[in-house]
Design an enzyme around this catalytic site. Structure first.
Site, PDB file in Angstrom:
ATOM      1  N   ASP A  93      -2.054  -7.414  30.947  1.00 56.18           N
ATOM      2  CA  ASP A  93      -1.407  -8.456  31.914  1.00 56.18           C
ATOM      3  C   ASP A  93      -0.522  -7.709  32.968  1.00 56.18           C
ATOM      4  O   ASP A  93      -0.326  -8.406  33.761  1.00 56.18           O
ATOM      5  CB  ASP A  93      -0.613  -9.407  30.956  1.00 56.18           C
ATOM      6  CG  ASP A  93       0.687  -8.546  30.480  1.00 56.18           C
ATOM      7  OD1 ASP A  93       0.664  -7.462  30.151  1.00 56.18           O
ATOM      8  OD2 ASP A  93       1.626  -9.464  30.043  1.00 56.18           O
ATOM      9  N   ASN A  94      -0.245  -6.630  32.597  1.00 48.71           N
ATOM     10  CA  ASN A  94       0.398  -5.755  33.708  1.00 48.71           C
ATOM     11  C   ASN A  94       1.014  -4.436  33.268  1.00 48.71           C
ATOM     12  O   ASN A  94       0.581  -4.195  32.281  1.00 48.71           O
ATOM     13  CB  ASN A  94       1.724  -6.533  34.321  1.00 48.71           C
ATOM     14  CG  ASN A  94       2.773  -6.813  32.967  1.00 48.71           C
ATOM     15  OD1 ASN A  94       2.979  -8.169  32.643  1.00 48.71           O
ATOM     16  ND2 ASN A  94       3.166  -6.021  32.450  1.00 48.71           N
TER      17      ASN A  94
ATOM     18  N   SER B 280       7.049 -14.057  24.413  1.00 47.93           N
ATOM     19  CA  SER B 280       7.186 -12.784  24.083  1.00 47.93           C
ATOM     20  C   SER B 280       7.701 -12.661  22.780  1.00 47.93           C
ATOM     21  O   SER B 280       8.693 -13.411  22.478  1.00 47.93           O
ATOM     22  CB  SER B 280       7.701 -11.976  24.894  1.00 47.93           C
ATOM     23  OG  SER B 280       7.097 -11.949  26.253  1.00 47.93           O
TER      24      SER B 280
ATOM     25  N   HIS C 127       4.150  -4.576  24.522  1.00 44.56           N
ATOM     26  CA  HIS C 127       5.430  -5.047  25.060  1.00 44.56           C
ATOM     27  C   HIS C 127       6.710  -4.433  24.718  1.00 44.56           C
ATOM     28  O   HIS C 127       7.351  -3.562  25.636  1.00 44.56           O
ATOM     29  CB  HIS C 127       5.780  -6.656  24.786  1.00 44.56           C
ATOM     30  CG  HIS C 127       6.804  -7.393  25.224  1.00 44.56           C
ATOM     31  ND1 HIS C 127       6.861  -7.449  26.948  1.00 44.56           N
ATOM     32  CD2 HIS C 127       7.942  -7.588  25.122  1.00 44.56           C
ATOM     33  CE1 HIS C 127       7.843  -8.156  27.235  1.00 44.56           C
ATOM     34  NE2 HIS C 127       8.604  -8.083  26.068  1.00 44.56           N
TER      35      HIS C 127
ATOM     36  N   CYS D 212       4.491 -11.539  32.849  1.00 38.92           N
ATOM     37  CA  CYS D 212       3.766 -12.001  31.822  1.00 38.92           C
ATOM     38  C   CYS D 212       2.993 -13.333  32.119  1.00 38.92           C
ATOM     39  O   CYS D 212       2.066 -13.788  32.235  1.00 38.92           O
ATOM     40  CB  CYS D 212       4.564 -12.139  30.631  1.00 38.92           C
ATOM     41  SG  CYS D 212       5.300 -10.708  29.936  1.00 38.92           S
TER      42      CYS D 212
ATOM     43  N   HIS E 120       2.895 -18.088  26.343  1.00 33.34           N
ATOM     44  CA  HIS E 120       4.019 -17.947  27.379  1.00 33.34           C
ATOM     45  C   HIS E 120       3.461 -18.733  28.673  1.00 33.34           C
ATOM     46  O   HIS E 120       3.632 -18.171  29.850  1.00 33.34           O
ATOM     47  CB  HIS E 120       3.838 -16.445  27.714  1.00 33.34           C
ATOM     48  CG  HIS E 120       5.515 -15.994  28.171  1.00 33.34           C
ATOM     49  ND1 HIS E 120       5.856 -14.747  28.362  1.00 33.34           N
ATOM     50  CD2 HIS E 120       6.465 -16.828  28.479  1.00 33.34           C
ATOM     51  CE1 HIS E 120       7.307 -14.945  28.916  1.00 33.34           C
ATOM     52  NE2 HIS E 120       7.438 -16.082  28.806  1.00 33.34           N
TER      53      HIS E 120
ATOM     54  N   LYS F 289       5.956  -2.215  35.718  1.00 29.12           N
ATOM     55  CA  LYS F 289       6.175  -3.574  35.630  1.00 29.12           C
ATOM     56  C   LYS F 289       6.954  -4.237  36.712  1.00 29.12           C
ATOM     57  O   LYS F 289       8.072  -3.737  36.913  1.00 29.12           O
ATOM     58  CB  LYS F 289       6.416  -3.965  34.219  1.00 29.12           C
ATOM     59  CG  LYS F 289       6.711  -5.491  33.926  1.00 29.12           C
ATOM     60  CD  LYS F 289       6.915  -5.655  32.404  1.00 29.12           C
ATOM     61  CE  LYS F 289       7.379  -7.062  32.101  1.00 29.12           C
ATOM     62  NZ  LYS F 289       7.495  -7.208  30.629  1.00 29.12           N
TER      63      LYS F 289
ATOM     64  N   LYS G 205       0.146 -14.196  22.065  1.00 28.15           N
ATOM     65  CA  LYS G 205       1.125 -14.961  22.914  1.00 28.15           C
ATOM     66  C   LYS G 205       0.625 -15.803  23.822  1.00 28.15           C
ATOM     67  O   LYS G 205      -0.358 -15.474  24.647  1.00 28.15           O
ATOM     68  CB  LYS G 205       1.788 -13.495  23.455  1.00 28.15           C
ATOM     69  CG  LYS G 205       2.729 -13.789  24.676  1.00 28.15           C
ATOM     70  CD  LYS G 205       3.303 -12.418  25.209  1.00 28.15           C
ATOM     71  CE  LYS G 205       4.109 -12.786  26.561  1.00 28.15           C
ATOM     72  NZ  LYS G 205       4.588 -11.338  26.938  1.00 28.15           N
TER      73      LYS G 205
ATOM     74  N   ASP H  76      -0.692  -6.458  26.116  1.00 31.02           N
ATOM     75  CA  ASP H  76       0.768  -7.006  26.958  1.00 31.02           C
ATOM     76  C   ASP H  76       1.460  -5.565  27.311  1.00 31.02           C
ATOM     77  O   ASP H  76       1.902  -4.732  26.634  1.00 31.02           O
ATOM     78  CB  ASP H  76       1.681  -7.622  25.875  1.00 31.02           C
ATOM     79  CG  ASP H  76       2.736  -8.233  26.684  1.00 31.02           C
ATOM     80  OD1 ASP H  76       3.121  -8.222  27.847  1.00 31.02           O
ATOM     81  OD2 ASP H  76       3.715  -9.162  25.746  1.00 31.02           O
ATOM     82  N   ASP H  77       1.890  -5.472  28.635  1.00 30.78           N
ATOM     83  CA  ASP H  77       2.451  -4.231  28.884  1.00 30.78           C
ATOM     84  C   ASP H  77       1.907  -3.160  28.864  1.00 30.78           C
ATOM     85  O   ASP H  77       2.490  -2.117  28.822  1.00 30.78           O
ATOM     86  CB  ASP H  77       3.958  -4.258  28.782  1.00 30.78           C
ATOM     87  CG  ASP H  77       4.987  -5.533  29.109  1.00 30.78           C
ATOM     88  OD1 ASP H  77       4.328  -6.187  29.887  1.00 30.78           O
ATOM     89  OD2 ASP H  77       5.971  -5.768  28.778  1.00 30.78           O
TER      90      ASP H  77
ATOM     91  N   ARG I 193      -0.989 -14.314  32.941  1.00 32.98           N
ATOM     92  CA  ARG I 193      -1.937 -15.157  32.011  1.00 32.98           C
ATOM     93  C   ARG I 193      -2.120 -16.447  32.875  1.00 32.98           C
ATOM     94  O   ARG I 193      -3.389 -16.859  32.685  1.00 32.98           O
ATOM     95  CB  ARG I 193      -0.881 -15.312  30.736  1.00 32.98           C
ATOM     96  CG  ARG I 193      -0.696 -14.251  30.029  1.00 32.98           C
ATOM     97  CD  ARG I 193       0.489 -14.390  29.184  1.00 32.98           C
ATOM     98  NE  ARG I 193       0.993 -12.968  29.055  1.00 32.98           N
ATOM     99  CZ  ARG I 193       0.508 -12.331  27.985  1.00 32.98           C
ATOM    100  NH1 ARG I 193      -0.427 -12.807  27.057  1.00 32.98           N
ATOM    101  NH2 ARG I 193       0.853 -11.079  27.693  1.00 32.98           N
TER     102      ARG I 193
END
Length: 537
Positions: free
Chosen positions: A296-297, A157, A247, A79, A134, A327, A132, A39-40, A83
C-alpha cells in the site's frame, strides 16, 4: 561533461491516458482473482528485489514462477488513500479519500464511488475481503455494504486500539484495561490505551481485543474457507487479502531467528502466509487463478528498526535536508512498492518488467479480465495492463501522478509527477524520520526534476539551465496542466471525515475497553469465541 540527448518523445506533449490499453480476451472462463496487499512493505523487503533480504523464500518463489514489476507504485503513500484507489481505480482527488480515517470516523470511501468488488459481484463473482479495511467501518461504509459478500478482519490498522498481551510496538504498549484505569497508568502518544482493537466477521465483532499472535493463521484459515465456499457454489471469486504485516510487528516478542531481528521475523511470518495462499490458489487448478501481490505504500521510517527496507530508493536529496523520504512522502521510497503477478500459463514466469505501473491498474485490469465493464460517468487513473501482464507489451503509463499524503503541501493534491524516466516535484518535504526530524516543506517553481534512469536515489536534480531540463520541462508542464484540468472536469467525490465516539466499534460498552468478555486471564478457543454474537453498531 555533455548532457545526453533527450529522447524525441520527451519534447512532445504527452497524452494523459485515462482509459485501458486494448487487449483481446484470452480466457475461456472467468478467472479467480486474489489480490494481496501488504501494509507499509518496502521495495527492498522482497528478496527477489534486494539481495540483502533473506526472509522471503515464498515470495521469491512467486517471483520466479510469475512476473516481477520493478517500477510499480502505490497511488498514495499512506493507508486509506492507497486502498481507496486500489478499489476504485481513481486517485484520492477524484474518489475523495485523501488521508486516513480514524477509529471514530463517521464516514469512509464515499458511497457514490463504485468498488471493484461491486463490479465483479455484478459480473457473477463471489467477493471476499479479509484483513485491514480502513475505508470506513460505520454504517454503510462497512465492507459488506461496499460489494463484499464476506468480510473477516480488523476495521483499521492494528496499532489503532489496545490489545492483549501488549503488542505492536517497542517498547510494548500497555495492555487493554480490565478495570478502571489506574491513576499510575502512563499514556503514550503512540499507543491506544482505552479502546480495544476489534476483530470482525461480517458485521459481528467476534473478538475484542483481537489476539494479534493468531491473526496471520486466522486470515489464512478464513481465506481457505471463503475459497472453498465459492468453489462449492461453482462461482469465480475475488479475494482481497489486506495483511496487517508489515505496519508494525503484530507481536513484538516474536522469537527472532539468528540475525533477523523482530522485523525480519515478522517479514518471514508474512512470507509464510503468502506461501500458504499461493498453495490454495494452486489447489484450485493451476491456471484458474490470478494472484497479484503488492504493497500500500513504503516503510514507516519513524519506526526505526521496525521499518522496512527501501532498497536503492533512499530519496537522498530529502534526507540531506532532514526527515524521512519513505511513507507519507512523494519520494520513490514512499510509493514504489514490490509487485508480483502469478498466473500459470498466462503470465510469463521468470520475467522482470520495467513497465511504469500502479496499484490504480488493478481495478481496470481485473474488470477487463472478468469480461465486465467499467462504471460509467467517471474517469479512471488506472489502465487495463493485461498486455503487460501477458508479456505482449512492456509499456505502462506515460504519465503517473503522485499525490501528497501528509508530508508536505495540501493532502491529496498532486505534488509530483512521473513522465517516463523523469520525476518532477512541485512540492518537497519529508515525513518524520527515525531521529524525530521532519524535513521542511518547500515549493518549487519551476519544478525540481530528476532523471531516475541515472539517479535512482533522487540525489541530484537536473540543472535548470541544462539542455536536458529545458527540453523536458515543457512536456512535464503540459502533462501536469492537462492532469489538473481533467480532474477538475471529472465527477469528483468528497469523503466525510467527521468523527463521533459513537462510531467506535464496541461489542460491550459496559466493559472497560469495550471487551467482549471478562475471562480474567482464561484463554478461550478463538473459533468458539468467533461465533459470539456481538454486533458492530
Amino acid at each position: 561533461m555533455g548532457t545526453p540527448p533527450l529522447s524525441p518523445w520527451a519534447v512532445l506533449v504527452p497524452t494523459l491516458v485515462l482509459v485501458g490499453l486494448w487487449a483481446p480476451c484470452v480466457v475461456s472462463r472467468q478467472p479467480n482473482f486474489i489480490v494481496i496487499l501488504a501494509d507499509d512493505v518496502g521495495w527492498g523487503d522482497l528478496g527477489a528485489n534486494w539481495a540483502e533480504t533473506k526472509e522471503t523464500p515464498h515470495l521469491d518463489q512467486l517471483a520466479a514462477e510469475g512476473t516481477r514489476f520493478v517500477d510499480f507504485h502505490s497511488a498514495a503513500s499512506t493507508c486509506s488513500p492507497s486502498r481507496a484507489s486500489l478499489l476504485t481505480g481513481r486517485l484520492g482527488v477524484r474518489n475523495g479519500v485523501t488521508h486516513n480515517f480514524a477509529i471514530s470516523s463517521l464516514g469512509g470511501l464515499p458511497l457514490n464511488e463504485t468498488t471493484l468488488a461491486e463490479v465483479l459481484r455484478e459480473a457473477g463473482y463471489s467477493t471476499g475481503a479479509i484483513g485491514k479495511w480502513h475505508l470506513g467501518h460505520h454504517g454503510r461504509h462497512h465492507p459488506n455494504s461496499r460489494g463484499f459478500d464476506y468480510y473477516f478482519g480488523i476495521p483499521y490498522s492494528h496499532d489503532m486500539g489496545c490489545t492483549d498481551p501488549p503488542g505492536y510496538n517497542l517498547p510494548p504498549c500497555p495492555p487493554c484495561p480490565r478495570h478502571s484505569p489506574a491513576a499510575s497508568r502512563v499514556a503514550r502518544k503512540d499507543c491506544y490505551t482505552e479502546v480495544a482493537l476489534p476483530l470482525l466477521e461480517n458485521t459481528t465483532i467476534v473478538q475484542q481485543p483481537v489476539e494479534l499472535g493468531s491473526l496471520a493463521r486466522r486470515y489464512a484459515e478464513e481465506a481457505e474457507r471463503f475459497i472453498q465456499r465459492a468453489s462449492d457454489k461453482g462461482r469465480p471469486f475475488f479475494l482481497y487479502l489486506a495483511l496487517a504485516h508489515m505496519h508494525v510487528p503484530l507481536v513484538p516478542p516474536l522469537p527472532p531467528a539468528a540475525g533477523r531481528g523482530i522485523y525480519g521475523a515478522s517479514l518471514a511470518e508474512m512470507d509464510a502466509l503468502v506461501g500458504r495462499v499461493k498453495e490454495l490458489a494452486d489447489s484450485l487448478g493451476r491456471g484458474s487463478t490470478l494472484l497479484w501481490f503488492t504493497g500500500d505504500n513504503g516503510p514507516w521510517a519513524q519506526k526505526c528498526d521496525l521499518a522496512g527496507r527501501l532498497g536503492p530508493f533512499v530519496g537522498a536529496w530529502q534526507r540531506q535536508r532532514g526527515g524521512s523520504s519513505a511513507k507519507q512522502t512523494t519520494w520513490e521510497g514512499g510509493h514504489r512498492v514490490p509487485a508480483l503477478v502469478y498466473w500459470p500459463g498466462r503470465v510469463p514466469a521468470r520475467r522482470t518488467s520495467q513497465a511504469l505501473l500502479s496499484i490504480l491498474d488493478i481495478f481496470p485490469t481485473l474488470v477487463a479480465l472478468a469480461g465486465a465493464a467499467l462504471p460509467p460517468n467517471r474517469r479512471f487513473d488506472g489502465l487495463d495492463v493485461s498486455p503487460v501482464l501477458f508479456g505482449w507489451s512492456d509499456v505502462g503509463h506515460k504519465v503517473l501522478l503522485h499525490p501528497n499524503s501528509g508530508a508536505a503541501g495540501k493532502v491529496g493534491e498532486i505534488e509530483a509527477l512521473r513522465l517516463a524516466q523523469y520525476k518532477a516535484f512541485y512540492t518537497t518535504g519529508g515525513a518524520m524520520a527515525c531521529d524525530g526530524s521532519t524535513g521542511p516543506a518547500q515549493r518549487h517553481h519551476p519544478p525540481l526534476i530528476f532523471n531516475l534512469d541515472r539517479d535512482i536515489q533522487e540525489q541530484e536534480p537536473l540543472d535548470v539551465a541544462s539542455r536536458e531540463y529545458q527540453a523536458v520541462l515543457p512536456a512535464i508542464s503540459r502533462a501536469y496542466a492537462q492532469a489538473l484540468q481533467d480532474i477538475a472536469a471529472d465527477n469528483v467525490s468528497v469523503a466525510d471525515y467527521s468523527q463521533d465516539p459513537a462510531a467506535i466499534p464496541c461489542c460491550n460498552v459496559q466493559h472497560v475497553g469495550c471487551r467482549c468478555h471478562e475471562d480474567h486471564g482464561a484463554r478461550q478457543d478463538p473459533h468458539v469465541e468467533s461465533r459470539t454474537p456481538w454486533l458492530c453498531l
